[in-house]
Design a protein around this motif. Structure first.
Motif, short mmCIF file in Angstrom:
data_model
loop_
_atom_site.label_atom_id
_atom_site.label_comp_id
_atom_site.label_asym_id
_atom_site.label_seq_id
_atom_site.Cartn_x
_atom_site.Cartn_y
_atom_site.Cartn_z
N ARG A 1 1.47 6.61 2.24
CA ARG A 1 0.91 5.58 1.37
C ARG A 1 -0.50 5.27 1.86
O ARG A 1 -0.88 5.58 2.98
N TRP A 2 -1.25 4.56 1.01
CA TRP A 2 -2.57 4.10 1.39
C TRP A 2 -2.63 2.59 1.20
O TRP A 2 -2.12 2.07 0.20
N PRO A 3 -3.20 1.85 2.16
CA PRO A 3 -3.16 0.39 2.06
C PRO A 3 -3.99 -0.14 0.89
O PRO A 3 -5.18 0.13 0.78
N ARG A 4 -3.32 -0.88 0.03
CA ARG A 4 -3.95 -1.51 -1.12
C ARG A 4 -3.55 -2.99 -1.13
O ARG A 4 -2.55 -3.39 -0.52
N PRO A 5 -4.32 -3.84 -1.80
CA PRO A 5 -3.95 -5.25 -1.88
C PRO A 5 -2.53 -5.48 -2.39
O PRO A 5 -1.84 -6.40 -1.95
N SER A 6 -2.07 -4.60 -3.30
CA SER A 6 -0.70 -4.76 -3.82
C SER A 6 0.33 -4.56 -2.72
O SER A 6 1.37 -5.23 -2.70
N MET A 7 0.07 -3.65 -1.77
CA MET A 7 0.97 -3.44 -0.65
C MET A 7 0.94 -4.64 0.28
O MET A 7 1.97 -5.04 0.81
N ASN A 55 10.73 3.09 14.19
CA ASN A 55 9.31 2.77 14.35
C ASN A 55 9.14 1.35 14.90
O ASN A 55 9.57 0.38 14.28
N PRO A 56 8.50 1.20 16.05
CA PRO A 56 8.47 -0.11 16.73
C PRO A 56 7.60 -1.15 16.04
O PRO A 56 7.75 -2.34 16.30
N TYR A 57 6.70 -0.71 15.16
CA TYR A 57 5.79 -1.65 14.52
C TYR A 57 6.26 -2.09 13.13
O TYR A 57 5.73 -3.05 12.57
N ILE A 58 7.24 -1.40 12.57
CA ILE A 58 7.73 -1.74 11.24
C ILE A 58 9.01 -2.55 11.40
O ILE A 58 10.05 -2.02 11.79
N LEU A 59 8.93 -3.83 11.11
CA LEU A 59 10.04 -4.74 11.39
C LEU A 59 10.69 -5.32 10.15
O LEU A 59 11.86 -5.69 10.18
N HIS A 60 9.96 -5.40 9.05
CA HIS A 60 10.48 -6.08 7.86
C HIS A 60 10.23 -5.23 6.61
O HIS A 60 9.23 -4.52 6.53
N PRO A 61 11.11 -5.32 5.62
CA PRO A 61 10.94 -4.53 4.40
C PRO A 61 9.76 -5.00 3.59
O PRO A 61 9.46 -6.20 3.54
N MET A 62 9.09 -4.03 2.96
CA MET A 62 7.96 -4.36 2.10
C MET A 62 8.04 -3.64 0.76
O MET A 62 7.04 -3.44 0.08
N LYS A 63 9.27 -3.25 0.39
CA LYS A 63 9.53 -2.62 -0.91
C LYS A 63 8.76 -1.31 -1.07
O LYS A 63 8.32 -0.97 -2.17
N ASP A 64 8.59 -0.61 0.02
CA ASP A 64 7.94 0.70 0.02
C ASP A 64 8.76 1.59 0.95
O ASP A 64 8.74 1.39 2.17
N ILE A 65 9.46 2.56 0.39
CA ILE A 65 10.46 3.28 1.17
C ILE A 65 9.84 4.09 2.31
O ILE A 65 10.49 4.29 3.35
N LEU A 66 8.60 4.55 2.18
CA LEU A 66 7.99 5.29 3.27
C LEU A 66 7.83 4.43 4.52
O LEU A 66 7.82 4.95 5.64
N PHE A 67 7.72 3.12 4.35
CA PHE A 67 7.72 2.20 5.47
C PHE A 67 9.14 1.74 5.79
O PHE A 67 9.57 1.75 6.94
N ASP A 68 9.86 1.31 4.76
CA ASP A 68 11.14 0.64 4.98
C ASP A 68 12.18 1.52 5.65
O ASP A 68 12.98 1.05 6.45
N GLU A 69 12.17 2.83 5.36
CA GLU A 69 13.18 3.70 5.96
C GLU A 69 12.94 3.95 7.45
O GLU A 69 13.81 4.47 8.14
N LYS A 70 11.77 3.55 7.96
CA LYS A 70 11.45 3.72 9.38
C LYS A 70 11.62 2.42 10.17
O LYS A 70 11.30 2.37 11.37
N ILE A 71 12.10 1.36 9.54
CA ILE A 71 12.17 0.05 10.17
C ILE A 71 12.95 0.13 11.49
O ILE A 71 14.02 0.72 11.57
N CYS A 72 12.39 -0.49 12.51
CA CYS A 72 13.03 -0.55 13.83
C CYS A 72 14.41 -1.20 13.70
O CYS A 72 14.55 -2.30 13.15
N GLY A 73 15.44 -0.52 14.22
CA GLY A 73 16.78 -1.07 14.18
C GLY A 73 17.51 -0.88 12.88
O GLY A 73 18.53 -1.54 12.64
N SER A 74 17.05 0.04 12.03
CA SER A 74 17.66 0.25 10.73
C SER A 74 18.37 1.60 10.66
O SER A 74 18.22 2.45 11.54
N PHE A 75 19.15 1.78 9.61
CA PHE A 75 19.60 3.10 9.21
C PHE A 75 19.46 3.19 7.70
O PHE A 75 19.38 2.18 7.01
N HIS A 76 19.36 4.40 7.18
CA HIS A 76 19.43 4.54 5.73
C HIS A 76 20.43 5.62 5.34
O HIS A 76 20.68 6.56 6.07
#
Length: 371
Positions: free
Chosen positions: A137-143, A288-309
């Motif tokens: 993904r690329w960071p945009r204001p919507s993200m 991923n140690p820096y991704i802690l909370h969901p942001m409705k973007d699966i490329l980030f959310d599936e890497k959340i620390c302490g998660s499984f998918h």
């Protein structure tokens, strides 16, 4: 003034993620228009002696096309894209745009037809197995809005996540890969979840910056008919332009026999796409140690620390359980204590509790060790 973090990202993508070599052809596909990154990538490709090719697709134009698309048109679209993809040695997909819900009002049958006639034959059958690829993904204001952050703070977070030391993460993942490769039975428990399945003889694959940016997961697949029990996902799950929430699935002998969500009818229509859509094609653990909370973007959310998918639909060839489908839908559950906790057992041994690995050989995957 150019942002040096973009040049660092471009170097990482070309030299680490896709390992581009002299004479190789790479397709850079941007859904959006991120000129500064495109310029940096093209420049970096030329330093390797490679040949860059670029495609730019605009999200609202894609919506207009899909609203009226017929199967014959989609088949021709896939034919053109397949010819080009077959010529490529590598692929970088950049996903951006101002509205994550741009496709929300495209009829479900149109989205299913696009997945079946275009995405599946071009990306699942050509790009994934036959090219060196990475998606970001690329960071945009919507993200930033989805993450409940200011634009500047989100950009800082983005580059922190995307430019971390993935080589270090890759080495730390080796012990988890070895453990999963000798595991038969998996049990996962937590609020609304009591799930059992086998991963026997299905390879575990580490993902540390070579397929997705950001990255941070180890995936495999359950034996197709082995999944039993229930799972409740505690993160929003965007799919085909709609955000599903409170998704709960019940399994019997591998098949999803009951599925509910904030739009249960829409959920079940997707799961009825084909026979394989009600079976699981992937099980993965996020670190991923820096991704802690969901942001409705699966490329980030599936890497959340302490998660499984857990993924209804198509399996990956690298970790195949034989399940075939036109869909591949990663659904995420966070098991950290601040999200209700949970346990993960391999062959009856507690491996992770409340999102933290408890075995000595896996301590290098806990967040403080990866930062």
């Amino acid at each position: 003034m150019k942002d040096p973090r973009i040049e660092t990202l471009a170097k990482n993508l070309i030299h680490y993620s896709v390992r581009l070599q002299k004479g190789e052809k790479i397709l850079i596909e941007n859904i959006g228009l991120e000129k500064e990154l495109l310029h940096a990538l093209i420049k970096e490709v030329y330093t390797t002696g490679g040949y860059p090719f670029v495609t730019i697709k605009e999200p609202s134009v894609n919506r207009a096309l899909l609203m009226g698309a017929e199967p014959e048109q989609l088949d021709l679209m896939a034919k053109w894209e397949a010819v080009r993809m077959k010529e490529m040695d590598a692929y970088i997909g950049i996903r951006s745009g101002d509205n994550i819900s741009e496709l929300a009002d495209v009829p479900a049958e149109k989205m299913q037809a696009y997945a079946k006639h275009v995405l599946h034959p071009v990306h699942s059958k050509i790009r994934v197995p036959h090219t060196k690829w990475v998606i970001l993904r690329w960071p945009r204001p919507s993200m930033a809005q989805l993450a409940n952050m200011s634009t500047e703070a989100f950009e800082d977070f983005y580059f922190q996540v995307c430019n971390l030391d993935y080589a270090k993460m890759s080495k730390a993942m080796d012990a988890l890969v070895e453990l999963m490769n000798r595991t038969d039975q998996v049990r996962i428990t937590g609020p609304g979840t009591d799930l059992t399945f086998s991963i026997k003889d299905i390879p575990a694959i580490k993902c540390a910056g070579e397929f997705n940016i950001p990255d941070g997961e180890v995936f495999t697949a359950p034996v197709r008919d082995s999944v039993n029990g229930t799972v409740r996902f505690n993160t929003p799950s965007p799919y085909q332009g709609f955000v599903f929430e409170n998704v709960e699935l019940e399994f019997k002998d591998g098949k999803i026999i009951k599925a509910t969500a904030n739009d249960t009818d829409r959920l079940n229509k997707i799961l009825d796409t084909d026979e394989g859509a009600r079976y699981i094609g992937e099980f993965a653990i996020g670190v991923n140690p820096y991704i802690l909370h969901p942001m409705k973007d699966i490329l980030f959310d599936e890497k959340i620390c302490g998660s499984f998918h857990f993924t209804p639909g198509e399996c990956y060839d690298e970790a195949s359980n034989g399940n075939k489908s036109a869909i591949h839908w990663d659904m995420v559950c966070i098991q950290r204590e601040d999200y209700g906790g949970g346990e993960m057992y391999f062959d009856g041994v507690l491996v992770r509790k409340d999102g933290r690995f408890v075995l000595d050989e896996l301590q290098a995957l806990n967040p403080e060790a990866l930062k």
